[in-house]
Structure formats: structure tokens, C-alpha cells
Design an enzyme around this catalytic site. Structure first.
Site, PDB file in Angstrom:
ATOM      1  N   ARG A 102      -1.285  -7.683  12.378  1.00 43.29           N
ATOM      2  CA  ARG A 102      -0.194  -7.453  11.628  1.00 43.29           C
ATOM      3  C   ARG A 102       0.933  -8.699  11.913  1.00 43.29           C
ATOM      4  NH1 ARG A 102       3.578  -2.181  11.543  1.00 43.29           N
ATOM      5  NH2 ARG A 102       1.944  -1.466  10.036  1.00 43.29           N
ATOM      6  N   HIS A 129      -0.601  -4.147   2.213  1.00 43.33           N
ATOM      7  CA  HIS A 129      -0.858  -3.126   3.429  1.00 43.33           C
ATOM      8  C   HIS A 129      -2.148  -2.484   3.096  1.00 43.33           C
ATOM      9  CE1 HIS A 129      -0.101  -0.707   6.834  1.00 43.33           C
ATOM     10  NE2 HIS A 129       0.924  -0.331   6.612  1.00 43.33           N
ATOM     11  N   GLN A 132      -2.979   0.952   4.816  1.00 43.87           N
ATOM     12  CA  GLN A 132      -2.112   2.145   4.533  1.00 43.87           C
ATOM     13  C   GLN A 132      -2.691   2.849   3.089  1.00 43.87           C
ATOM     14  OE1 GLN A 132       0.808   3.674   6.139  1.00 43.87           O
ATOM     15  NE2 GLN A 132       0.209   5.213   4.846  1.00 43.87           N
ATOM     16  N   ASP A 222       9.231   3.490  -0.326  1.00 40.73           N
ATOM     17  CA  ASP A 222       9.205   2.643   0.815  1.00 40.73           C
ATOM     18  C   ASP A 222      10.797   2.369   1.268  1.00 40.73           C
ATOM     19  OD1 ASP A 222       8.295   1.692   3.192  1.00 40.73           O
ATOM     20  OD2 ASP A 222       7.437   0.014   2.170  1.00 40.73           O
ATOM     21  N   CYS A 262       4.833   5.793   3.654  1.00 41.02           N
ATOM     22  CA  CYS A 262       3.963   5.317   4.632  1.00 41.02           C
ATOM     23  C   CYS A 262       4.412   5.434   6.009  1.00 41.02           C
ATOM     24  CB  CYS A 262       3.539   3.849   4.336  1.00 41.02           C
ATOM     25  SG  CYS A 262       5.093   2.804   4.333  1.00 41.02           S
ATOM     26  N   ARG A 290      -4.678   7.790   8.174  1.00 35.40           N
ATOM     27  CA  ARG A 290      -4.938   6.441   8.750  1.00 35.40           C
ATOM     28  C   ARG A 290      -5.817   6.232   9.562  1.00 35.40           C
ATOM     29  NH1 ARG A 290      -0.433   2.673   8.544  1.00 35.40           N
ATOM     30  NH2 ARG A 290      -2.117   1.428   9.330  1.00 35.40           N
TER      31      ARG A 290
HETATM   32  N1  NVA Z   1       7.381  -2.082   3.831  1.00 30.57           N
HETATM   33  C1  NVA Z   1       7.437  -1.603   5.264  1.00 30.57           C
HETATM   34  C2  NVA Z   1       6.165  -0.714   5.463  1.00 30.57           C
HETATM   35  C3  NVA Z   1       6.089  -0.370   6.918  1.00 30.57           C
HETATM   36  C4  NVA Z   1       4.764   0.314   7.477  1.00 30.57           C
HETATM   37  C5  NVA Z   1       7.530  -2.829   5.952  1.00 30.57           C
HETATM   38  O1  NVA Z   1       6.861  -4.084   5.753  1.00 30.57           O
HETATM   39  O2  NVA Z   1       8.293  -2.694   6.967  1.00 30.57           O
HETATM   40  N1   CP Z   2       2.808   3.053   8.083  1.00 31.56           N
HETATM   41  C1   CP Z   2       2.719   2.237   9.011  1.00 31.56           C
HETATM   42  O1   CP Z   2       2.125   1.307   8.835  1.00 31.56           O
HETATM   43  O2   CP Z   2       3.547   2.600  10.111  1.00 31.56           O
HETATM   44  P1   CP Z   2       3.567   1.516  11.436  1.00 31.56           P
HETATM   45  O3   CP Z   2       4.595   0.662  10.858  1.00 31.56           O
HETATM   46  O4   CP Z   2       4.045   2.713  12.459  1.00 31.56           O
HETATM   47  O5   CP Z   2       2.506   1.065  11.641  1.00 31.56           O
END
Ligand code: NVA
Ligand code: CP
Length: 305
Positions: A102, A129, A132, A222, A262, A290
Site C-alpha cells: 500500500r 484499489h 477493494q 468515498d 469502502c 475483503r
Molecule cells: N480513497 C481512499 C480509500 C481508502 C480505503 C483513500 O485513498 O484514502
Molecule cells: N477500505 C480499505 O482499504 O480500508 P483500510 O484503509 O482500513 O485498509
């Protein structure tokens, strides 16, 4: 399929295969059937951003498949001190059987995969993502018994989530409509994909959330400010006012319309508390999935078949 870097790389058949294996993983877990498909295998999990779901679902999934997961925060590893991704890839390939990462840049993940001899899984970048969205498609199919022909709608920021939803939704035969404010559109590569054959005509990008939501079978939203955009939060709150999944928006969707998020969610910003709670069961099914979807991905990429 060697890696899972972005859904643009997968065929419709590969996506459906993951969803089918994910359903089987879920069935097995609910029926107490255990499988040590990844016995003796190790997944290195590199986190350069925060996480609850991704970390817990990957770590738990590895354990349930008989393997082991290692949490590597960028701060406490040499990654945070600037060790090149090319070297990290080759080192981890000597110890581990897979890497989940990540981070911010999609290019970094692509480079990691290029230099690694083991599968690389994208656990979120600024661009995509994919894990997800595999869980999201699994959840929609679970609730609606199909994907083909359904209308998916996304309201909000043209971020990693909508980039992956557009690609995933169109590839499995859904109609996809997106409402974003001007200046916050999805990534140009994703728009080029969505506007090309055979998907052109199944995709719309509009400014009016009600237009996008009309007749939808599933509505997504989101956060307005993603990880790494914290300093833009105030400016984004102004830009996204009106891009909220609320009771009025839900009135123009199909009566049986699902809502997916998500998570984490910001009630009162991209979604009202009322809509969130009315659809909490679907949203937490999505979070649960997930685990099952990623077990499928890890089995297909790292298991012996
Ligand atoms: N768009 C959000 C998704 C978090 C799971 C981010 O990148 O923070
Ligand atoms: N939806 C998601 O990826 O959650 P986290 O940021 O908690 O991993």
C-alpha cells in the site's frame, strides 16, 4: 496472472475466476472447512499509508490459509530511509512468497513487480484499489445474484476507488455512471479505457449527482479527501458540497438499490448517517468480503494449482 497491480491488467474471465474462488472461500469458512493452500508461505505486507481493513484481512487471510504475513511499515523498515524499490523487490523475493503493498505511486508498485520474482498485490495506491473493488463486485453479485446489466453509480472524487470501479464494473458487463465536480475527474487512462470499444456507451461521466444516480442498482461513494490529501481537506469540502449520497439522491435510484462504501466513511460529508445505517448490512458485507476476495487472490497467485 502473475500479479494484481490494477484491474486494467485483468480480463473479464480472470476477474470472474477470482470472484468464483472468493465465493468458495467464503462458503468454506462459513462451513468450518479449512484449507492450508499456503502452508509454509509468507506474505510481506508493506504499508506506506494507514490501514485497518487491508492489514487485518490480508493478515487473517494468510493465517487461515496456513501461511504467515509480515507487517512492514515504511517508517520502521529501510524503505522509509530511501532503499530503492528495485532492491526491496529482489531482497523480499529471496525470503517471501508474495508482496502486498500500500503506497502512493502506482509506478512504484509496477516497478516492485518488475523486479520481484514473486507475485505483487496492490493494496491501494493513489491510482487504484483493485482488492477493494474485487470485494465490491463479490458483494454486489451476492446481493443481486448477477452483475451483467446492472447500473453502478459513483458520486464524489475521481480517486483510486472510482478508477478501479469504472474498470471492474465495465469489464464484468455493468453500466457505470459517475458524477464528479469539475477538476476532480477520474484518471485520464481510465476515462480512455471507459470511452473505448466495447465499453463506450456503457459509461457516463456527468456533473449532476441525480443524473448519475437515476435508475442505479448500486451507489458508491468515498471520502472527499483521500490519504495524502489531508491538507486539501477544506478546499475539497467546498468543491464536493452537493456530491453527497443522501436520502434525496436515493429517491431517484431503483427501489432495491444497494449502497457501498469502502470505508472509512465520513458521515455528513460524502454520505448521510441515515443512508449509511440503512445500508449498513451491505456495507459491512463489503468489508467482510475483503477477506474472502483476497484469500482467492492469494490462492490464485501464490498457491500450487
Ligand atoms: N480513497 C481512499 C480509500 C481508502 C480505503 C483513500 O485513498 O484514502
Ligand atoms: N477500505 C480499505 O482499504 O480500508 P483500510 O484503509 O482500513 O485498509
Amino acid at each position: 496472472m502473475k500479479d494484481l497491480l490494477k484491474l486494467l491488467d485483468l480480463s473479464k474471465e480472470e476477474i470472474l475466476r477470482i470472484l468464483n474462488v472468493a465465493d468458495q472461500m467464503k462458503y468454506n469458512q462459513k462451513h468450518g472447512l479449512t484449507h492450508n493452500y499456503l502452508q509454509g508461505k509468507t506474505l510481506a505486507m508493506i504499508f506506506e499509508k494507514n490501514s485497518t481493513r487491508t492489514r487485518v484481512s490480508f493478515e487473517t487471510g494468510m493465517f487461515q490459509l496456513g501461511g504467515h504475513a509480515l507487517f512492514l511499515s515504511s517508517k520502521e523498515s529501510q524503505i522509509g530511509r530511501g532503499e530503492p524499490v528495485e532492491d526491496t523487490a529482489r531482497v523480499l523475493s529471496r525470503y517471501c512468497d508474495g508482496i502486498m503493498i500500500r503506497t502512493y505511486s502506482q509506478e512504484e508498485v509496477e516497478k516492485l513487480a518488475q523486479y520481484a520474482d514473486i507475485p505483487v498485490i496492490n493494496g491501494l495506491t493513489d491510482f487504484a484499489h483493485p482488492c477493494q473493488v474485487l470485494a465490491d463486485l463479490m458483494t454486489i453479485r451476492e446481493h443481486q445474484s448477477k452483475l451483467e446489466g446492472l447500473k453502478m453509480c459513483f458520486i464524489g472524487d475521481g480517486n483510486n476507488m472510482v478508477n478501479s470501479l469504472i474498470v471492474g464494473g465495465l469489464k464484468v458487463g455493468m453500466e457505470v455512471s459517475v458524477a464528479c465536480p469539475e477538476g476532480y475527474d477520474p484518471h485520464p487512462d481510465v476515462l480512455a479505457f471507459a470511452n473505448s470499444a466495447p465499453y463506450a456507451g456503457k459509461f457516463t461521466l456527468v456533473r449532476d449527482p441525480l443524473e448519475a444516480a437515476r435508475g442505479a442498482d448500486v451507489v458508491f461513494t468515498d471520502v472527499w479527501a483521500s490519504m495524502g490529501q489531508e491538507e486539501e481537506a477544506a478546499q475539497r469540502r467546498a468543491a464536493f458540497a452537493g456530491y453527497q449520497v443522501n436520502e434525496d439522491l436515493m429517491k431517484v435510484t431503483n427501489p432495491a438499490c444497494m449502497v457501498q462504501h469502502c470505508l472509512p466513511a465520513h458521515r455528513g460529508e460524502e454520505i448521510t448517517a441515515g443512508v449509511f445505517e440503512a445500508h449498513a448490512e451491505e456495507i459491512f458485507d463489503e468489508a467482510e468480503n475483503r477477506l474472502h476476495a483476497q484469500k482467492a487472490v492469494m490462492y490464485l497467485l501464490m498457491g500450487e494449482q
